[in-house]
Design an enzyme around this catalytic site. Structure first.
Site, mmCIF file in Angstrom:
data_model
loop_
_atom_site.group_PDB
_atom_site.id
_atom_site.type_symbol
_atom_site.label_atom_id
_atom_site.label_comp_id
_atom_site.label_asym_id
_atom_site.label_seq_id
_atom_site.Cartn_x
_atom_site.Cartn_y
_atom_site.Cartn_z
ATOM 1 N N MET A 1 -8.601 -36.589 -10.538
ATOM 2 C CA MET A 1 -7.200 -35.778 -10.663
ATOM 3 C C MET A 1 -6.351 -36.483 -9.568
ATOM 4 S SD MET A 1 -8.592 -32.224 -11.705
ATOM 5 C CE MET A 1 -8.705 -31.286 -10.033
ATOM 6 N N TYR B 1 -4.234 -38.002 -6.311
ATOM 7 C CA TYR B 1 -4.175 -37.781 -4.929
ATOM 8 C C TYR B 1 -5.355 -38.585 -4.253
ATOM 9 C CZ TYR B 1 -1.347 -35.772 -1.057
ATOM 10 O OH TYR B 1 -0.864 -35.707 0.137
ATOM 11 N N LEU B 2 -5.513 -39.703 -4.653
ATOM 12 C CA LEU B 2 -6.773 -40.677 -4.159
ATOM 13 C C LEU B 2 -6.890 -40.683 -2.540
ATOM 14 C CD1 LEU B 2 -6.236 -43.234 -6.963
ATOM 15 C CD2 LEU B 2 -7.881 -41.000 -7.085
ATOM 16 N N HIS B 3 -8.131 -40.855 -2.275
ATOM 17 C CA HIS B 3 -8.428 -40.909 -0.858
ATOM 18 C C HIS B 3 -9.685 -41.935 -0.883
ATOM 19 C CE1 HIS B 3 -11.481 -38.021 -1.657
ATOM 20 N NE2 HIS B 3 -10.727 -37.042 -2.092
ATOM 21 N N GLY C 1 -12.736 -41.647 -0.523
ATOM 22 C CA GLY C 1 -13.946 -40.924 -1.174
ATOM 23 C C GLY C 1 -13.656 -41.312 -2.718
ATOM 24 N N HIS C 2 -12.576 -41.196 -3.260
ATOM 25 C CA HIS C 2 -12.352 -41.972 -4.681
ATOM 26 C C HIS C 2 -12.738 -43.382 -4.691
ATOM 27 C CE1 HIS C 2 -9.513 -38.162 -5.054
ATOM 28 N NE2 HIS C 2 -10.536 -38.033 -6.099
ATOM 29 N N GLY D 1 -18.404 -38.292 -7.811
ATOM 30 C CA GLY D 1 -19.002 -37.941 -6.556
ATOM 31 C C GLY D 1 -20.080 -36.707 -6.211
ATOM 32 N N ASP E 1 -19.263 -32.837 -5.557
ATOM 33 C CA ASP E 1 -19.262 -31.903 -6.364
ATOM 34 C C ASP E 1 -20.615 -32.083 -7.235
ATOM 35 O OD1 ASP E 1 -16.368 -30.916 -6.618
ATOM 36 O OD2 ASP E 1 -16.068 -33.021 -6.679
ATOM 37 N N SER F 1 -11.611 -34.738 0.653
ATOM 38 C CA SER F 1 -11.406 -34.007 -0.544
ATOM 39 C C SER F 1 -9.557 -33.943 -0.731
ATOM 40 C CB SER F 1 -11.840 -32.576 -0.536
ATOM 41 O OG SER F 1 -11.223 -31.595 -1.498
#
Ligand code: PAF
Length: 277
Positions: A21, A23-25, A27-28, A145, A148, A183
């Protein structure tokens, strides 16, 4: 997107897919790296960025969901992503604004508890959009990930139940140095919330320690987690659950190898985390 995907497939290229969705960080990005490893240097890695309206309840944060497309593109480019798929609402939900859209995908067992109990319409939106994204991107492998956990279990089930011809990979949760799971919603936290948000990973570590030598009744551990969260005045426990990693069936006795998940509110921001004990 479908035309491009069909052309790649005809050319014998494998497609790795990371739905997001935005707003990548990092983790993505670790999911992107995983997808690249799986399809190889000649394969195609696709990232979708779509803030899916049907997985948000009317009371939730859809309009406020953080967005920064420019930064997302830069991160994708830096990681060698081949295509970013940015569908519009009109493409994903034709006629929804006029009340004509009427087809949804619903998993009916794994999504009832935990997130599904707290957010009753959430998973119907998730399975619907993920099925639709699979139909657009036509991936060989899709990476989700582990943060979730329930979502990943529902998507794996849906993929099997609906005969999608692809492999689902669940990649480990990336954490900040103090243990907070990465997140996009961490961006909402005030400085005080942020400092107290480590309680989620600390609760998991405490439960892991508690069951190291012998099993413990779930009711007892739930009370202990509630007490622990209360030590952080900014936090409010939404739920904590102990369950089997694969079936998500709740367990009454928690032992090594059981799984736990919890959700904690900090103001209006709801954080989730989970781990195998
Ligand atoms: O995990 C997410 O970011 C979303 O639920 C997903 C899988 C991209 C569907 O909108």
């Amino acid at each position: 997107m479908q035309r491009a995907a069909l052309a790649w497939r005809r050319a014998g290229k494998r497609i790795g897919f990371v739905p997001t969705m935005g707003y990548l960080h990092d983790g993505h990005m670790s999911l992107v790296r995983d997808a690249r490893r799986r399809v190889g240097p000649d394969g195609i890695v696709v990232v979708s960025i779509y803030v899916n309206p049907t997985q948000f309840a009317p009371t939730e944060d859809l309009s406020k969901y953080p967005r920064d497309l420019k930064r997302d593109y830069a991160l994708c480019r830096g990681e060698g992503v081949d295509a970013v798929f940015l569908p519009s609402d009109a493409v994903m939900y034709p006629g929804r604004a006029e009340g004509r859209y009427s087809t949804y995908v619903q998993e009916e067992r794994l999504t009832l508890g935990m997130e599904g109990a707290s957010r009753p319409t959430h998973f119907r939106g998730v399975t619907t959009i993920v099925a639709k994204l699979f139909n657009c991107v036509l991936p060989d492998v899709a990476v989700f990930g582990a943060k979730d956990w329930q979502q990943a279990a529902a998507i794996r089930r849906m993929t099997t139940d609906l005969n999608f011809p692809l492999k689902i990979v669940v990649a480990p949760t990336r954490r900040e140095s103090d243990g907070l799971a990465m997140s996009s919603r961490n961006a909402y936290l005030s400085a005080v919330d942020r400092s107290q948000a480590t309680i989620l990973s600390q609760a998991i570590a405490a439960c892991r320690q508690a069951v190291k030598q012998s099993s413990v009744p779930a009711a007892e551990l739930k009370k202990a987690v509630a007490r622990l969260v209360k030590t952080r005045p900014a936090g409010r426990l939404d739920y904590v659950e102990f369950f089997d990693s694969d079936t998500l069936e709740p367990v009454t006795t928690v032992k090594r190898g059981s799984h736990m998940a919890l959700a904690v509110f900090f103001g209006k921001t709801r954080l989730i985390d989970n781990g195998r004990l």
